[in-house]
Design a protein around this motif. Structure first.
Motif, mmCIF file in Angstrom:
data_model
loop_
_atom_site.group_PDB
_atom_site.id
_atom_site.type_symbol
_atom_site.label_atom_id
_atom_site.label_comp_id
_atom_site.label_asym_id
_atom_site.label_seq_id
_atom_site.Cartn_x
_atom_site.Cartn_y
_atom_site.Cartn_z
ATOM 1 N N LEU A 148 0.820 -1.214 0.000
ATOM 2 C CA LEU A 148 0.000 0.000 0.000
ATOM 3 C C LEU A 148 0.852 1.262 0.000
ATOM 4 O O LEU A 148 0.476 2.273 -0.590
ATOM 5 C CB LEU A 148 -0.928 0.017 1.218
ATOM 6 C CG LEU A 148 -2.328 -0.566 1.043
ATOM 7 C CD1 LEU A 148 -3.103 -0.456 2.338
ATOM 8 C CD2 LEU A 148 -3.084 0.116 -0.087
ATOM 9 N N GLY A 149 1.997 1.189 0.673
ATOM 10 C CA GLY A 149 2.865 2.355 0.765
ATOM 11 C C GLY A 149 3.382 2.830 -0.579
ATOM 12 O O GLY A 149 3.754 3.998 -0.734
ATOM 13 N N GLU A 150 3.405 1.950 -1.573
ATOM 14 C CA GLU A 150 3.892 2.314 -2.905
ATOM 15 C C GLU A 150 2.776 2.324 -3.941
ATOM 16 O O GLU A 150 3.034 2.359 -5.147
ATOM 17 C CB GLU A 150 4.990 1.338 -3.335
ATOM 18 C CG GLU A 150 4.551 -0.118 -3.341
ATOM 19 C CD GLU A 150 5.710 -1.080 -3.475
ATOM 20 O OE1 GLU A 150 5.797 -1.746 -4.528
ATOM 21 O OE2 GLU A 150 6.511 -1.170 -2.534
ATOM 22 N N THR A 151 1.532 2.278 -3.489
ATOM 23 C CA THR A 151 0.379 2.242 -4.394
ATOM 24 C C THR A 151 -0.379 3.564 -4.311
ATOM 25 O O THR A 151 -0.834 3.965 -3.240
ATOM 26 C CB THR A 151 -0.568 1.086 -4.019
ATOM 27 O OG1 THR A 151 0.143 -0.150 -4.089
ATOM 28 C CG2 THR A 151 -1.754 1.041 -4.972
ATOM 29 N N GLU A 152 -0.517 4.227 -5.443
ATOM 30 C CA GLU A 152 -1.263 5.486 -5.491
ATOM 31 C C GLU A 152 -2.727 5.188 -5.789
ATOM 32 O O GLU A 152 -3.049 4.537 -6.779
ATOM 33 C CB GLU A 152 -0.688 6.414 -6.563
ATOM 34 C CG GLU A 152 -1.366 7.774 -6.596
ATOM 35 C CD GLU A 152 -0.732 8.732 -7.595
ATOM 36 O OE1 GLU A 152 -1.296 9.827 -7.791
ATOM 37 O OE2 GLU A 152 0.310 8.377 -8.180
ATOM 38 N N ILE A 153 -3.592 5.635 -4.910
ATOM 39 C CA ILE A 153 -5.034 5.395 -5.072
ATOM 40 C C ILE A 153 -5.710 6.716 -5.408
ATOM 41 O O ILE A 153 -5.573 7.705 -4.684
ATOM 42 C CB ILE A 153 -5.639 4.777 -3.799
ATOM 43 C CG1 ILE A 153 -4.952 3.425 -3.511
ATOM 44 C CG2 ILE A 153 -7.145 4.592 -3.938
ATOM 45 C CD1 ILE A 153 -5.404 2.754 -2.247
ATOM 46 N N GLU A 154 -6.437 6.741 -6.511
ATOM 47 C CA GLU A 154 -7.051 7.968 -6.996
ATOM 48 C C GLU A 154 -8.563 7.925 -6.798
ATOM 49 O O GLU A 154 -9.197 6.870 -6.930
ATOM 50 C CB GLU A 154 -6.722 8.183 -8.479
ATOM 51 C CG GLU A 154 -5.228 8.376 -8.734
ATOM 52 C CD GLU A 154 -4.931 8.649 -10.192
ATOM 53 O OE1 GLU A 154 -5.873 8.558 -11.014
ATOM 54 O OE2 GLU A 154 -3.768 8.954 -10.506
ATOM 55 N N TRP A 155 -9.115 9.099 -6.516
ATOM 56 C CA TRP A 155 -10.543 9.236 -6.253
ATOM 57 C C TRP A 155 -11.144 10.284 -7.172
ATOM 58 O O TRP A 155 -10.502 11.294 -7.472
ATOM 59 C CB TRP A 155 -10.791 9.637 -4.795
ATOM 60 C CG TRP A 155 -10.234 8.643 -3.821
ATOM 61 C CD1 TRP A 155 -9.009 8.666 -3.235
ATOM 62 C CD2 TRP A 155 -10.884 7.459 -3.355
ATOM 63 N NE1 TRP A 155 -8.845 7.571 -2.419
ATOM 64 C CE2 TRP A 155 -9.980 6.810 -2.472
ATOM 65 C CE3 TRP A 155 -12.133 6.888 -3.580
ATOM 66 C CZ2 TRP A 155 -10.298 5.624 -1.821
ATOM 67 C CZ3 TRP A 155 -12.461 5.702 -2.941
ATOM 68 C CH2 TRP A 155 -11.547 5.081 -2.065
ATOM 69 N N ARG A 156 -12.356 10.053 -7.589
ATOM 70 C CA ARG A 156 -13.092 11.033 -8.381
ATOM 71 C C ARG A 156 -13.303 12.281 -7.538
ATOM 72 O O ARG A 156 -13.759 12.198 -6.387
ATOM 73 C CB ARG A 156 -14.441 10.444 -8.801
ATOM 74 C CG ARG A 156 -15.354 11.432 -9.516
ATOM 75 C CD ARG A 156 -16.752 10.864 -9.681
ATOM 76 N NE ARG A 156 -17.659 11.871 -10.204
ATOM 77 C CZ ARG A 156 -18.345 11.772 -11.338
ATOM 78 N NH1 ARG A 156 -18.233 10.677 -12.063
ATOM 79 N NH2 ARG A 156 -19.141 12.732 -11.751
ATOM 80 N N PRO A 157 -13.008 13.481 -8.054
ATOM 81 C CA PRO A 157 -13.265 14.696 -7.281
ATOM 82 C C PRO A 157 -14.759 14.945 -7.131
ATOM 83 O O PRO A 157 -15.581 14.379 -7.850
ATOM 84 C CB PRO A 157 -12.599 15.793 -8.121
ATOM 85 C CG PRO A 157 -12.562 15.247 -9.515
ATOM 86 C CD PRO A 157 -12.410 13.763 -9.374
ATOM 87 N N GLY A 158 -15.109 15.792 -6.180
ATOM 88 C CA GLY A 158 -16.512 16.113 -5.950
ATOM 89 C C GLY A 158 -17.055 15.427 -4.726
ATOM 90 O O GLY A 158 -16.344 15.238 -3.728
ATOM 91 N N SER A 159 -18.307 15.025 -4.791
ATOM 92 C CA SER A 159 -19.001 14.448 -3.651
ATOM 93 C C SER A 159 -19.885 13.298 -4.096
ATOM 94 O O SER A 159 -20.064 13.061 -5.293
ATOM 95 C CB SER A 159 -19.861 15.508 -2.943
ATOM 96 O OG SER A 159 -19.079 16.601 -2.522
ATOM 97 N N SER A 160 -20.445 12.600 -3.129
ATOM 98 C CA SER A 160 -21.409 11.539 -3.423
ATOM 99 C C SER A 160 -22.406 11.444 -2.286
ATOM 100 O O SER A 160 -22.169 11.955 -1.181
ATOM 101 C CB SER A 160 -20.702 10.193 -3.620
ATOM 102 O OG SER A 160 -20.015 9.812 -2.444
ATOM 103 N N ALA A 161 -23.515 10.794 -2.567
ATOM 104 C CA ALA A 161 -24.563 10.642 -1.558
ATOM 105 C C ALA A 161 -25.337 9.363 -1.812
ATOM 106 O O ALA A 161 -25.533 8.968 -2.966
ATOM 107 C CB ALA A 161 -25.520 11.840 -1.580
ATOM 108 N N THR A 162 -25.748 8.719 -0.723
ATOM 109 C CA THR A 162 -26.604 7.535 -0.804
ATOM 110 C C THR A 162 -27.830 7.747 0.069
ATOM 111 O O THR A 162 -27.703 8.138 1.237
ATOM 112 C CB THR A 162 -25.860 6.273 -0.328
ATOM 113 O OG1 THR A 162 -24.766 6.019 -1.205
ATOM 114 C CG2 THR A 162 -26.792 5.059 -0.315
#
Length: 437
Positions: free
Chosen positions: A320-334
């Motif tokens: 995990l220390g060498e893995t870049e995890i990307e997220w969609r910008p903005g927000s979400s709701a359920t």
């Protein structure tokens, strides 16, 4: 890769969908799954608690790794049993799962490692709890108090009592509410005041990756009224935590927690959920969960842009220390749609209308939780793509459907989610109209 997901709710629907989207995924199985999951993965009729059956299935079907959705199999030691058979599985060991399976253990763990949390006392009987409450140790008669069953209780083991009489009534009825085994030990806590935040992390023992902060809405009714539930809705939004607040949580809570797990001989691997109250004195831990939350998962995974298969392999391999995890910008709701009678006695068998139409709202994904197929025809997978299967669904559980939306802002995500909610109906359907407010 052949992947097995264990569980049957909206959380598992979201996990399966994330795996199905991966170009590295081969066969995706879900045990036991639900009617919505059946549209995107192969459901197998094995209970999440049938550990021996799951081990056999994973062996026979050459499963490359298994992802455990819920807490019960983790508390039963499924990760240890899979490991003993040489099977790769994402989740913490039975020892590490005690952070969720025993609230008394978790509170003592936090005390040992200097992790900020509410003042508490663990007691072994309702009479001892009543005596403690009457002693005044937890404040005046009109002081709010939190009463918790020690063991797993499917979200029914926590009562926020407004005063001492309510707290005494709660400890007296806790065994009936949460189950005798879960309530064998009772935790009494001071009631923290502030804003509640959920912070989830991918963990490989030493390193971790933070997911977007989220907020859950537990009570059944608008304005946080009525009894607690498993969760009636969630939001993710980067503005829930400032960079300074996040750093404080990582330094004072997350890192000491993971170091404590290593020091006590059970390095944590999997998904760690930290329920927090942002008090005037700083962040304090309300609870640990040792897996994805539901419905937090639905709101979080729709924003995950990195391949979930890659993330799982990084956790399993300690990368995990060498893995870049990307997220969609903005927000979400359920927004969770629940059956009539939930959370006490959910009614089953009501025909659900409008799912197909709701899937066509831009940015919306429909996740099934407590649904069953009603008739043969066509089913619409999350996202609206038509596939062979079943078209009509009926209610078969308490929390029936999660309507999840992404947006450039929280307001945008909420508007999309609620516009889709208005298209879905069944007799007695209930939901909160104030998620994210």
């Amino acid at each position: 890769m052949n992947i097995l997901v264990i569980g049957s709710g909206g959380r598992e629907h979201a996990i399966c969908l994330a795996f199905v989207k991966s170009p590295r995924a081969g066969n995706v199985y879900c045990a036991p799954g639900n009617a919505g999951i059946a549209a995107i993965a192969e459901c197998v009729p094995i209970s999440a608690e049938d550990v021996d059956g799951l081990v056999e299935f994973a062996s026979v079907h050459a499963i490359d790794f298994t992802f455990v959705g819920g807490e019960s199999p983790l508390a039963a030691g499924i990760v240890d049993l899979f490991g003993a058979k040489g099977l790769r599985v994402v989740g913490p060991s039975k020892a590490a799962a005690q952070l969720e399976s025993s609230k008394a253990f978790a509170k003592e763990f936090m005390k040992r490692h200097g992790i900020p949390t509410a003042r508490f006392a663990n007691v072994s009987s309702p009479s001892e709890a009543t005596q403690l409450l009457e002693s005044g140790e937890f404040g005046e008669p009109d002081t709010p108090v939190v009463v918790k069953a020690d063991g797993l209780a499917a979200g029914k083991g926590v009562v926020v009592a407004a005063n001492k009489p309510e707290a005494i009534a709660a400890v007296t009825g806790l065994a009936e509410l949460a189950g005798a085994e879960a309530a064998r030990t009772i935790v009494i806590e001071e009631c923290l005041v502030g804003k509640e935040i959920s912070l989830l992390l991918f963990v490989d023992g030493e390193d971790f990756a933070v997911m977007p902060p989220s907020r859950d809405h537990k009570r059944i009714g608008d304005g946080d009224t009525g009894p607690n539930t498993g969760g009636m809705g969630t939001i993710t939004d980067d503005e829930l935590l400032s960079s300074e607040q996040l750093q404080m949580i990582l330094d004072q809570i997350v890192r000491p927690t993971l170091r404590g797990c290593v020091a006590e001989g059970f390095p944590f691997r999997g998904v760690l959920f930290v329920g927090l109250m942002m008090t005037a004195e700083g962040p304090k831990v309300l609870e640990y969960n040792v897996r994805f939350g539901d419905p937090e998962t639905q709101s979080i995974l729709v924003r995950l842009e990195t391949d979930l298969v890659e993330v799982c392999e990084a956790m399993l391999d300690g990368r995990l220390g060498e893995t870049e995890i990307e997220w969609r910008p903005g927000s979400s709701a359920t927004v969770v749609l629940a059956a009539a009678g939930y959370p006490h006695s959910p009614r089953k068998g009501d025909v659900i209308h409008g799912i197909e139409k709701a899937t066509k709202v831009p940015g919306v994904t429909i996740f099934h939780a407590g649904t069953a197929a009603a008739s043969e025809g066509r089913a619409f997978a999350a996202g609206g793509e038509a596939v062979s299967g079943n078209r009509e669904f009926v209610t078969s559980g308490g929390r029936v459907i999660g309507v999840t939306a992404v947006g450039e802002s929280l307001r945008d995500a909420l508007d999309r989610a609620y516009s889709a909610v208005e298209m879905i109906t069944w007799d007695g359907m209930q939901y909160r109209t104030d998620i994210g407010k």
